[in-house]
Design an enzyme around this catalytic site. Structure first.
Site, PDB file in Angstrom:
ATOM      1  N   GLU A 163     -43.725 -45.795  58.177  1.00 14.39           N
ATOM      2  CA  GLU A 163     -44.572 -46.415  59.203  1.00 14.39           C
ATOM      3  C   GLU A 163     -46.002 -46.591  58.698  1.00 14.39           C
ATOM      4  OE1 GLU A 163     -44.215 -44.197  62.796  1.00 14.39           O
ATOM      5  OE2 GLU A 163     -42.112 -44.755  63.089  1.00 14.39           O
ATOM      6  N   ASP A 169     -49.103 -54.980  50.745  1.00 12.07           N
ATOM      7  CA  ASP A 169     -48.768 -55.568  52.048  1.00 12.07           C
ATOM      8  C   ASP A 169     -49.985 -56.235  52.671  1.00 12.07           C
ATOM      9  OD1 ASP A 169     -46.145 -54.527  51.896  1.00 12.07           O
ATOM     10  OD2 ASP A 169     -46.825 -52.600  52.705  1.00 12.07           O
ATOM     11  N   HIS A 319     -47.379 -91.892  81.719  1.00  9.28           N
ATOM     12  CA  HIS A 319     -46.578 -93.058  81.334  1.00  9.28           C
ATOM     13  C   HIS A 319     -45.383 -92.578  80.507  1.00  9.28           C
ATOM     14  CE1 HIS A 319     -45.507 -97.077  80.234  1.00  9.28           C
ATOM     15  NE2 HIS A 319     -45.748 -96.894  78.955  1.00  9.28           N
ATOM     16  N   HIS A 364     -35.721 -95.148  78.172  1.00  9.09           N
ATOM     17  CA  HIS A 364     -36.583 -96.262  77.784  1.00  9.09           C
ATOM     18  C   HIS A 364     -35.690 -97.419  77.355  1.00  9.09           C
ATOM     19  CE1 HIS A 364     -40.117 -98.258  75.911  1.00  9.09           C
ATOM     20  NE2 HIS A 364     -40.741 -97.551  76.829  1.00  9.09           N
TER      21      HIS A 364
END
Length: 770
Positions: A163, A169, A319, A364
């Protein structure tokens, strides 16, 4: 007990219990688009505000298959309304709707979905309650807490079994978050923070390192040193001077700033010290927090006068509301309506065309955008219309439908929207438009008036051609596939095109490759082209609307006699059973054949030119714009035949010409098809099979490039669609690809079935192709 009826203490206790259950995880069924639903363990990681899922029920939060950040969650919805659920209808039948929920998430307009079925209604309710709270709490969290959660998530990605994280890293982490720092500087700070000299950092040390890198003393001294105390802290007097001088906060008094600081500390969950002051870190966090935003929260609420006529206001409009991408080949989605309405749009567009079931579809027109049902859109609009605002929603109807479907559209609106639909003036004596306040929680229809009526109300001609609107692809004269030569590879490649009054528009390359399917994917791949998963034919020119319909049988080989045989075969469907065919005698006309009073009847469907447009009619005075509109009308309203009336009911089914063909295997699944094809090494060996999950889908399984590939065929109406090509039968489709390339240089030439493979046995056969 409902949450709203609980006392505060009990509510917190119940919420804590829910959080504990969600952190332990529950077994759920997750639905996917490209593979079958699977069991997963779904759990909450509270400290990072993530939802995790994995194949195992392990309590280890570090091993999981996928995750969802709750800060990206936009909506949690009960029920089964998602593409993943729609993809597997047979699987979905096994589960009750009360056990299903969907999480919509993402940072783009087109949201992703996580579709989940819980084991029980109780567990589903727990997830819904927990997620409602967590999503809101995550978004509203103070800035320092948001940063801490993000750092913890990143730390979990990097940490090892102890941990902790190493210098290596951390070195890979900072470029990922766009933080540039030299290796020597990073090593120096790392060693400074690593007080235990273990060459690794726990989470608290990692946070300290991050803050040292983010906090730039040079910038702080240059910009803020003149306002802070000698120890780089900000008391009430310091912060008041800064806010008035730099933030232009209109001469705030120290009492107001002190109250503001107290509220900020309370919001961040911090205990107040004897001295009310910010450290340099507190101050930097404050600058990035919501409490320092430039927006005046007074304007979060409606403060304007909303009693003026509606025409006095700017209206937030949308639209092509239904589209999630471009207006040529993107996906139409009801979720696009949800997003627009939740963003506050008050005017949305519904582009309506005739649909296959008597109700319009929305897409459409004259393009390859996918189709969605008008009814689904209407229900979605009603559900989400007034969440963001109580003021009226305008439904802007772009109407391209036949008169029968317009009638159905109107009745559906009344049925779904009910009293919320404005159908009468608000005030009988009004001489101006009503106000937004008068129209709260109302739907208004915006629609062009119909210009003319013919013969009462039977037919209406509505023209939408407007060459001045070339950029609107609905106003086009022609569309289809156009082949252009690739200048580099000197090959002709297909592109979808639309032709307007004076311009030609075309898309990028229409892909026609078939790839090997992912092993995890349970369905067949279709030829990947510009057609969508919901491709229908209702948007094509009026004179071709009928072509894909189930009732249209084209030119029957034996004409009238074959029509009579088919109707007698299906007479058990009852009176009104019918089909439409090309006329044997009158070129360009059609014949309606139907079962009535125990015998077959035939009527000629005549055509005529009217003002440059072809009209179709059975009786004089009742002409229609298309054959499709005529049949649709008489499936709702009676047709008078001599002294009798008849309504067209069930269509005669299409003949299945492929049944009995050597290459069609009706009971073979995907895995068995692959096993058969492995026994036949020739390129172009093939078989056709129905898909397991959908009666409207078939698949060609074939050999190419020493691999087995699959492509999907869709049954749309009566037509079989593969890519952008359509055929009247599977037989015609296979004949076409026996003469033309299906995939690269591969044609279908050697049919495979169980008998052929069994006869082959271990005997090697040499095929000579001339």
């Amino acid at each position: 007990m409902a949450c709203g009826s609980l006392t505060p203490n009990v509510f917190i206790s119940e919420l804590d219990q829910i959080m504990n259950i969600l952190e332990r995880g529950t077994i759920v069924t997750r639905f996917y688009l490209k593979k079958r639903p699977e069991k997963r363990t779904l759990k909450l990681r509270k400290e990072t505000r993530q939802i995790l899922w994995s194949r195992t029920s392990s309590s280890n939060n570090k091993t999981f298959d996928g995750s969802l950040d709750l800060k990206d969650a936009k909506e949690v919805r009960c029920g089964r309304n998602s593409k993943e659920f729609d993809r597997w209808p047979d699987e979905l039948k096994k589960f009750e709707a009360s056990k299903c929920f969907v999480i919509f998430y993402g940072n783009e307009f087109k949201l992703k979905t996580l579709s989940i079925v819980a084991l029980s209604e109780q567990e589903c309710e727990l997830w819904i309650k927990g997620l409602y709270h967590l999503v809101n709490d995550t978004v509203c969290a103070p800035y320092p807490l948001q940063v801490e959660r993000w750092l913890r998530k990143e730390f979990y990605i990097m940490e090892n079994s102890r941990e902790t994280v190493t210098l290596k890293d951390v070195k890979s982490f900072f470029p990922r978050v766009h933080c540039k720092i030299s290796t020597s500087k990073l090593r120096e700070l790392f060693q400074e923070v690593d007080t235990r000299k273990r060459n690794e950092l726990n989470f608290d040390e990692f946070v300290t390192l991050y803050n040292k890198l983010i906090y730039n003393s040079g910038i702080f001294n240059e910009c803020f040193s003149m306002y802070c105390s000698a120890d780089d802290t900000f008391n009430v007097q310091n912060l008041t001077r800064f806010l008035n001088a730099e933030q232009e906060s209109l001469c705030l008094e120290e009492e107001v700033v002190a109250k503001h600081m107290k509220e900020y500390f309370k919001y961040c969950g911090r205990d107040l010290n004897d001295k009310l002051q910010f450290t340099s870190t507190d101050f930097m966090d404050y600058l990035f927090s919501k409490q320092n935003e430039i927006w005046d929260q007074y304007y979060d609420n409606i403060f304007q006068n909303m009693t003026k006529p509606l025409s006095h206001y700017w209206i937030a409009s949308s639209h092509n509301t239904y589209l999630t991408g471009d207006q040529v080949s993107s996906e139409s989605s009801i979720e696009a309506y949800v997003r627009c309405l939740r963003w506050g749009c008050r005017c949305i567009e519904l582009d309506c065309w005739d649909g296959p079931d008597g109700l319009p579809i929305i897409y459409h027109g004259h393009t390859l955008t996918s189709r969605i049902k008008f009814l689904d859109v209407l229900k979605t609009i009603k559900e989400h219309a007034f969440i963001a605002s109580p003021y009226p929603v305008i439904l802007s109807i772009e109407d391209n439908c036949s008169i029968p479907q317009q009638r159905n559209m109107a009745s559906t609106m009344i049925e779904v929207l009910g009293d919320m639909l404005l159908t009468q003036p608000v005030d009988r004596n009004e001489n101006k438009m009503p106000s937004p306040e008068q129209l709260m929680y109302k739907f208004i229809i915006k629609h062009k008036r119909l210009p003319e009526k013919v013969n009462g109300d039977q037919a209406v001609t509505v023209r939408h051609n407007d060459d001045s609107k070339d950029t609107d692809l609905r106003n086009t004269k022609k569309n289809g596939v156009l082949y252009l030569e690739d200048p580099l590879e000197k090959e002709w490649r297909p592109h979808f095109f639309v032709l307007s009054g004076n311009k030609l528009y075309y898309t990028d390359l229409c892909k026609s490759d078939i790839d090997n399917e992912d092993e995890a994917d349970g369905g067949e791949l279709e030829i990947s082209d510009v057609s969508s998963a919901n491709r229908l034919r209702e948007g094509i020119p009026n004179d071709e609307l009928h072509f894909g319909e189930y009732w249209f049988h084209g030119k029957l080989a034996r004409g009238r006699n074959e029509a009579e045989e088919l109707l007698k075969q299906y007479q058990h469907f009852g009176a009104g059973t019918f089909l439409v065919r090309q006329s044997d005698t009158f070129i360009g006309d059609y014949s309606l054949s139907f079962w009535h009073l125990g015998k077959v009847n035939h009527c000629r469907i005549r055509s005529k030119h009217d003002r440059g447009q072809i009209k179709y009619y059975l009786i004089d005075g009742a002409a229609f714009d298309s054959l499709y509109s005529l049949i649709t009308y008489y499936r709702t309203y009676p047709l008078r035949i001599q002294e009798c009336y008849i309504i067209l009911n069930e269509p005669v089914p299409q003949p299945l010409k492929h049944e009995g063909m050597s290459w069609y295997l009706p009971h073979v699944c995907r895995s068995r098809a692959e096993a058969l094809l492995r026994r036949v090494p020739q390129e172009g060996a093939f078989l056709v099979r129905p898909c397991e999950n959908d009666k409207h889908l078939y698949a060609i399984s074939f050999r190419a490039e020493k691999k087995i590939k699959h492509c999907r065929i869709k049954l749309e109406g009566r037509l079989y669609t593969i890519g952008v090509k359509q055929f009247e039968s599977l037989v015609e489709l296979i004949k076409y690809y026996e003469q033309n390339y299906l995939y690269k240089k591969i044609k279908l030439w050697y049919p495979v079935n169980e008998d052929i493979v069994q006869r082959m046995g271990t005997v090697s056969i040499i095929y000579i192709i001339y």
